[in-house]
Design a protein around this motif. Structure first.
Motif, short mmCIF file in Angstrom:
data_model
loop_
_atom_site.label_atom_id
_atom_site.label_comp_id
_atom_site.label_asym_id
_atom_site.label_seq_id
_atom_site.Cartn_x
_atom_site.Cartn_y
_atom_site.Cartn_z
N ALA A 20 99.34 21.47 -21.43
CA ALA A 20 99.35 22.16 -22.72
C ALA A 20 98.20 21.65 -23.58
N GLU A 21 97.85 22.42 -24.59
CA GLU A 21 96.75 22.06 -25.48
C GLU A 21 97.02 20.74 -26.18
N ASP A 74 92.43 17.75 -23.76
CA ASP A 74 91.54 18.88 -23.46
C ASP A 74 90.08 18.43 -23.38
N LEU A 79 88.60 18.46 -20.07
CA LEU A 79 88.27 19.76 -19.49
C LEU A 79 86.92 20.26 -19.96
N GLY A 137 98.97 25.71 -13.27
CA GLY A 137 98.99 25.59 -14.72
C GLY A 137 97.70 25.03 -15.28
N VAL A 138 97.16 24.00 -14.63
CA VAL A 138 95.90 23.41 -15.09
C VAL A 138 94.75 24.37 -14.85
N SER A 160 94.77 27.49 -14.92
CA SER A 160 94.81 28.58 -15.90
C SER A 160 94.20 28.19 -17.23
N ARG A 161 93.98 26.89 -17.46
CA ARG A 161 93.43 26.42 -18.73
C ARG A 161 91.94 26.08 -18.64
#
Length: 531
Positions: free
Chosen positions: A386-387, A391, A394, A415-416, A418-419
């Motif tokens: 999650a944010e 981050d 990333l 999940g990762v 997708s971010r």
């Protein structure tokens, strides 16, 4: 490929939207091994000098119209660069610390690009000729239509720092633009001005020797000169390799001109790697060694450096990290392209390592007064679900560091992924049975990686970009600002636009579109391919 983040972030972002300074500064060549100036090379170009350079290039357009002459220019430029290789490599090494071995290979790549585009020009398929004759039987009827591609005009090229040859003055942007029939004005990178001057003189000499106006290739220096260049009304497109901030500022400037122009920018890339549990179980040591070599290659200064890895938690992943630790610990400290990059790297890894839950099995950072040491960071992949403050991991950190996120389930991997932002490359490390389909999951992971990058690799490493027709060096934003490639022969498409002629008398048509095909170019006529 491009492969560097520009050191001009602050200056270029500050300069966009402001008037260029009246007085210009001297341009110095600096030794990155010591941080000391070597020699004054030139003066930063004034707005008036940029204007003269662009107008000179614009006036030289007609001379590039002949394809035979264009091909001769590209080949002669390659020959002259090969002939001057000793001086070119010496100058580039003094300004970049990349070393003669690496630079010898880069020069070979650079001249090969020039010769490859000469072959493209000779063949003529890049003109993309379509001819559809009158067909009154269709509903609605077809008129006579003939379509091909024409050069845009003057192209602005912004050089990269980590490829002083292949992505600089004589590099792929310049070669592809000249091949398309577009004169080029290059904004030199401040990290290698002497190399830029030398290469520009070689290209201009090549132009003169084949009977062309030398202004088909011109060089300017200075941050403000780069801004004036993107604003100039006679500049029709731009190619850029550099940072997200500097590139985005120029991209916005290109888009907000009275007449917006295409801006083909290569900005930043994380280049994710996914290691399946089966792959780690099958060859953890091989993957760990390969990752160490790829992320530290060239002191981590490739834009295709694998900067983020999803690896399994548990025993197979532990073996991978053990091998990675051993391999990275044997990497010697290296000199980065300039001290500003070094300082940004040291600060960037320190900020990342300080995040909660992040470990540094091999601490990256300062290796000495002028060098940096390679390392990597690890954390549970769940922290990236999650944010939040993690981050930062990333985002690309330019230099010899990678982040290994340990996952415990397939849902954490997806999940990762997708971010993640857009990337130049994405890599999948799978086991042999996953590649044959005997084990499930390989196809699904490949499909999950495809939206993230322009080049998807299986069981390889992304550093090293083949200059091949099928190459795609570009990806979703922020990797690039367009869908084109900056490597490979299809890079020529960036500098062309299609034009259709309808119901035009044969005598008035360009030779490429006439029925008798006097220039013997490949084309599709009434739906059938010729040549």
């Amino acid at each position: 490929m491009a492969e560097v983040r520009s050191t001009a972030d602050r200056a270029e972002v500050h300069a966009v939207g402001k008037e260029a300074a009246v007085a210009t500064a001297p341009v110095w060549s600096v030794d990155p091994r010591t941080g000391k100036p070597r020699e004054q090379v030139a003066q930063e170009a004034t707005a008036e000098e940029v204007d003269l350079a662009v107008r000179g290039a614009h006036a030289a357009r007609a001379a590039l119209a002949d394809r035979t002459t264009r091909a001769a220019l590209l080949r002669r430029a390659a020959d002259l660069l090969d002939g001057a290789s000793e001086y070119v490599i010496e100058a580039a090494d003094a300004e970049t610390a990349l070393g003669p071995v690496r630079l010898t290979g880069e020069l070979a790549r650079t001249t090969a690009q020039l010769r490859a585009f000469a072959e493209v020009v000779d063949e003529g398929a890049f003109l993309d000729v379509y001819i559809d004759h009158v067909d009154a039987e269709r509903t609605p009827p077809w008129p006579d239509l003939r379509r091909y591609k024409v050069p845009l005009g003057v192209v602005a090229v912004y050089s990269a720092s980590n490829f002083p040859l292949a992505f600089s003055v004589p590099g792929g942007d310049t070669a592809s633009a000249l091949a398309a029939g577009c004169p080029v004005v290059v904004k030199a990178h401040p990290d290698h001005p002497a190399t830029s001057e030398l290469c520009a003189s070689v290209l201009r000499r090549a132009a003169a020797e084949v009977g062309l106006d030398e202004n088909v290739i011109t060089l300017v220096h200075g941050f403000d000169a780069g801004v004036e260049l993107i604003r100039h009304p006679l500049v029709t497109a731009a190619g850029f390799t550099g940072s997200v901030r500097g590139g985005r500022a120029l991209f916005d400037a290109a888009a907000t001109r009275p007449t917006p122009i295409p801006f083909h920018g290569e900005l930043g890339s994380l280049n994710p790697v996914v290691v399946t549990e089966a792959a780690a179980a099958e060859r953890a040591e091989q993957i760990g060694t390969g990752l160490a070599g790829s992320m530290s290659l060239g002191v981590g200064q490739f834009c295709t450096k694998p900067g983020f890895v999803l690896a399994p938690a548990g025993e197979p992943g532990d073996r991978l990290l053990k091998t990675l630790t051993a391999a990275v610990s044997e990497t010697e400290p290296g000199v980065m392209l300039d001290h500003r990059m070094r300082d940004a790297f040291v600060a960037g890894v320190a900020e990342r390592a300080a995040l909660p839950g992040v470990d540094a099995p091999i601490t990256p950072g300062a290796g000495g007064e002028h060098t940096v040491s390679a390392g990597f960071l690890t954390l549970p992949a769940a922290l990236l679900a999650a944010e939040g403050p993690h981050d930062l991991l990333l985002e690309e950190c330019f230099g010899p560091v990678t982040v290994v996120a340990r996952y415990t389930s397939a849902d954490e991997v997806t999940g990762v992924l997708s971010r993640l932002p857009g990337n130049l490359t994405a890599t999948l490390q799978i086991a042999e049975e996953e590649g044959t389909g005997a084990l499930p999951g390989g196809a699904e992971l490949l499909a999950a990686l495809t939206p993230l990058a322009g080049r998807v690799l299986v069981n390889g490493w992304p550093t090293g970009v083949a200059v091949a027709p099928a190459q795609q060096h570009g990806g979703p934003y922020p990797a690039t600002t367009s869908t084109s490639t900056s490597v490979g022969t299809t890079a020529i498409e960036r500098w062309l636009r299609p034009v259709s002629y309808q119901s035009t008398p044969e005598a008035l048509l360009p030779p490429e579109l006439r029925d008798d095909n006097p220039l013997d170019v490949p084309r599709r006529v009434d739906g059938r391919r010729e040549n």
